[in-house]
Motif scaffolding. Structure first.
Motif, PDB file in Angstrom:
ATOM      1  N   UNK A 220      19.884  43.747  52.345  1.00  0.00           N
ATOM      2  CA  UNK A 220      21.073  42.914  52.526  1.00  0.00           C
ATOM      3  C   UNK A 220      20.696  41.613  53.225  1.00  0.00           C
ATOM      4  N   UNK A 221      21.611  40.668  53.246  1.00  0.00           N
ATOM      5  CA  UNK A 221      21.373  39.409  53.938  1.00  0.00           C
ATOM      6  C   UNK A 221      21.044  39.704  55.406  1.00  0.00           C
ATOM      7  N   UNK A 222      19.902  39.250  55.903  1.00  0.00           N
ATOM      8  CA  UNK A 222      19.497  39.576  57.281  1.00  0.00           C
ATOM      9  C   UNK A 222      20.516  39.067  58.305  1.00  0.00           C
ATOM     10  N   UNK A 223      20.822  39.901  59.281  1.00  0.00           N
ATOM     11  CA  UNK A 223      21.790  39.491  60.305  1.00  0.00           C
ATOM     12  C   UNK A 223      21.113  38.873  61.524  1.00  0.00           C
ATOM     13  N   UNK A 224      19.777  38.783  61.498  1.00  0.00           N
ATOM     14  CA  UNK A 224      19.060  38.169  62.614  1.00  0.00           C
ATOM     15  C   UNK A 224      18.592  36.755  62.273  1.00  0.00           C
ATOM     16  N   UNK A 225      19.152  36.187  61.176  1.00  0.00           N
ATOM     17  CA  UNK A 225      18.762  34.850  60.754  1.00  0.00           C
ATOM     18  C   UNK A 225      19.995  33.966  60.591  1.00  0.00           C
ATOM     19  N   UNK A 226      19.790  32.681  60.786  1.00  0.00           N
ATOM     20  CA  UNK A 226      20.866  31.702  60.677  1.00  0.00           C
ATOM     21  C   UNK A 226      20.883  31.098  59.277  1.00  0.00           C
ATOM     22  N   UNK A 227      22.076  30.982  58.693  1.00  0.00           N
ATOM     23  CA  UNK A 227      22.223  30.366  57.374  1.00  0.00           C
ATOM     24  C   UNK A 227      22.238  28.847  57.532  1.00  0.00           C
ATOM     25  N   UNK A 228      21.315  28.184  56.826  1.00  0.00           N
ATOM     26  CA  UNK A 228      21.229  26.726  56.886  1.00  0.00           C
ATOM     27  C   UNK A 228      21.952  26.056  55.729  1.00  0.00           C
ATOM     28  N   UNK A 229      21.820  26.631  54.520  1.00  0.00           N
ATOM     29  CA  UNK A 229      22.408  25.999  53.340  1.00  0.00           C
ATOM     30  C   UNK A 229      22.476  27.011  52.211  1.00  0.00           C
ATOM     31  N   UNK A 230      23.405  26.787  51.275  1.00  0.00           N
ATOM     32  CA  UNK A 230      23.593  27.690  50.141  1.00  0.00           C
ATOM     33  C   UNK A 230      23.576  26.880  48.853  1.00  0.00           C
ATOM     34  N   UNK A 231      22.925  27.413  47.825  1.00  0.00           N
ATOM     35  CA  UNK A 231      22.889  26.750  46.521  1.00  0.00           C
ATOM     36  C   UNK A 231      23.272  27.720  45.413  1.00  0.00           C
ATOM     37  N   UNK A 232      23.918  27.191  44.368  1.00  0.00           N
ATOM     38  CA  UNK A 232      24.320  27.986  43.206  1.00  0.00           C
ATOM     39  C   UNK A 232      23.672  27.409  41.952  1.00  0.00           C
ATOM     40  N   UNK A 233      23.025  28.260  41.173  1.00  0.00           N
ATOM     41  CA  UNK A 233      22.468  27.872  39.880  1.00  0.00           C
ATOM     42  C   UNK A 233      23.169  28.660  38.789  1.00  0.00           C
ATOM     43  N   UNK A 234      23.816  27.946  37.863  1.00  0.00           N
ATOM     44  CA  UNK A 234      24.650  28.616  36.866  1.00  0.00           C
ATOM     45  C   UNK A 234      23.852  29.131  35.681  1.00  0.00           C
ATOM     46  N   UNK A 235      24.268  30.308  35.174  1.00  0.00           N
ATOM     47  CA  UNK A 235      23.744  30.840  33.931  1.00  0.00           C
ATOM     48  C   UNK A 235      24.495  30.248  32.755  1.00  0.00           C
ATOM     49  N   UNK A 236      23.956  30.436  31.559  1.00  0.00           N
ATOM     50  CA  UNK A 236      24.535  29.825  30.365  1.00  0.00           C
ATOM     51  C   UNK A 236      25.612  30.694  29.706  1.00  0.00           C
ATOM     52  N   UNK A 237      25.599  31.976  29.954  1.00  0.00           N
ATOM     53  CA  UNK A 237      26.525  32.871  29.262  1.00  0.00           C
ATOM     54  C   UNK A 237      27.872  32.922  29.973  1.00  0.00           C
ATOM     55  N   UNK A 238      28.926  32.989  29.175  1.00  0.00           N
ATOM     56  CA  UNK A 238      30.275  33.157  29.730  1.00  0.00           C
ATOM     57  C   UNK A 238      30.568  34.644  29.808  1.00  0.00           C
TER      58      UNK A 238
END
Length: 253
Positions: A220-238
């Protein structure tokens, strides 16, 4: 020096990964400049910010000069394509960094090894089709250019999510997960959750081979780390839900 978390709730492919890296802050001009070191021609890169499912992210694609996707197959000799040795030489003879060269060749070797087992052929007889295409060479090399440019030193991941059903590929209609994806999972600890309500492929051979190469652990997302930034890359299929790879830049608290 940062940690990257892959939130693969809708699978992973090479173009999704590059799109997410661009969304995270990878400079598109630097990506283009570095990819020119491959000495490949006949393509252009397409990148745009989009709104999907009310979420803004990035869409990355490779367009050939004729406007079509390169399937890596000759019209007259459909059994031919690019061999692993062809691709290895292309990458190793470029002016890319040693980091990018080594990891890119390793990913192609992983795919070639899996295809060899699936088709009962030695690696030197494997000729790539989808993964040997210009767009897939760009996707694999581009991912490692992005990781290097963003100074990513560790990658961790959620379990991967794949769909089910059947898809049509060069060799005919195949079950999802496709045979190459299943083979790459052999002797690995990559956890894959299969969604029976999504009737298509979400995890590509390119995507899972990159994951096998770079991910140090699945959690899971580590709870001992700080989130700096988030990015989304889209897939081609609907599909019925958001089709994107979410990546999260982390640092120790």
């Amino acid at each position: 020096m940062c940690t990257l978390y892959l939130d693969a709730f809708s699978g992973i492919s090479g173009d999704m990964f590059i799109g997410a890296l661009l969304d995270l802050g990878l400079d598109f001009n630097i990506l283009k400049s570095e990819l020119k070191k491959l000495n490949l021609s006949g393509y252009k890169l397409q990148y745009e910010k989009k709104n999907k499912n009310s979420i803004f992210g990035s869409d990355f694609d490779v367009i050939l000069e004729n406007g079509q996707k390169d399937c890596g197959i000759s019209e007259h000799h459909k059994h031919h394509g690019r061999s692993f040795l062809d691709i290895k030489n292309l990458i190793e003879n470029s002016d890319l960094s040693d980091y990018v060269k080594t990891h890119s060749v390793d990913v192609f070797h992983e795919i070639a090894k899996a295809e060899g087992i699936v088709h009962n052929k030695p690696i030197e007889e494997i000729h790539f089709h989808e993964v040997g295409a210009i767009d897939s060479i760009i996707d694999i090399v581009g991912c490692f250019i992005g990781l290097e440019q963003l100074n990513i030193t560790e990658v961790i991941s959620s379990p991967l999510t794949d769909g089910c059903g059947q898809i049509k590929i060069v060799h005919g209609e195949m079950p999802v997960p496709v045979p190459a994806v299943m083979q790459i999972r052999v002797n690995s600890s990559i956890p894959v959750h299969q969604r029976l309500d999504i009737q298509t492929e979400l995890v590509t051979p390119t995507g899972i081979a990159i994951v096998k190469n770079i991910v140090s652990k699945f959690s899971p997302l580590p709870d001992d780390m700080e989130i700096l930034k988030i990015g989304y890359g889209f897939g081609k299929k609907d599909i019925k839900c958001l089709n994107a790879l979410r990546i999260i830049l982390l640092k120790k608290k």
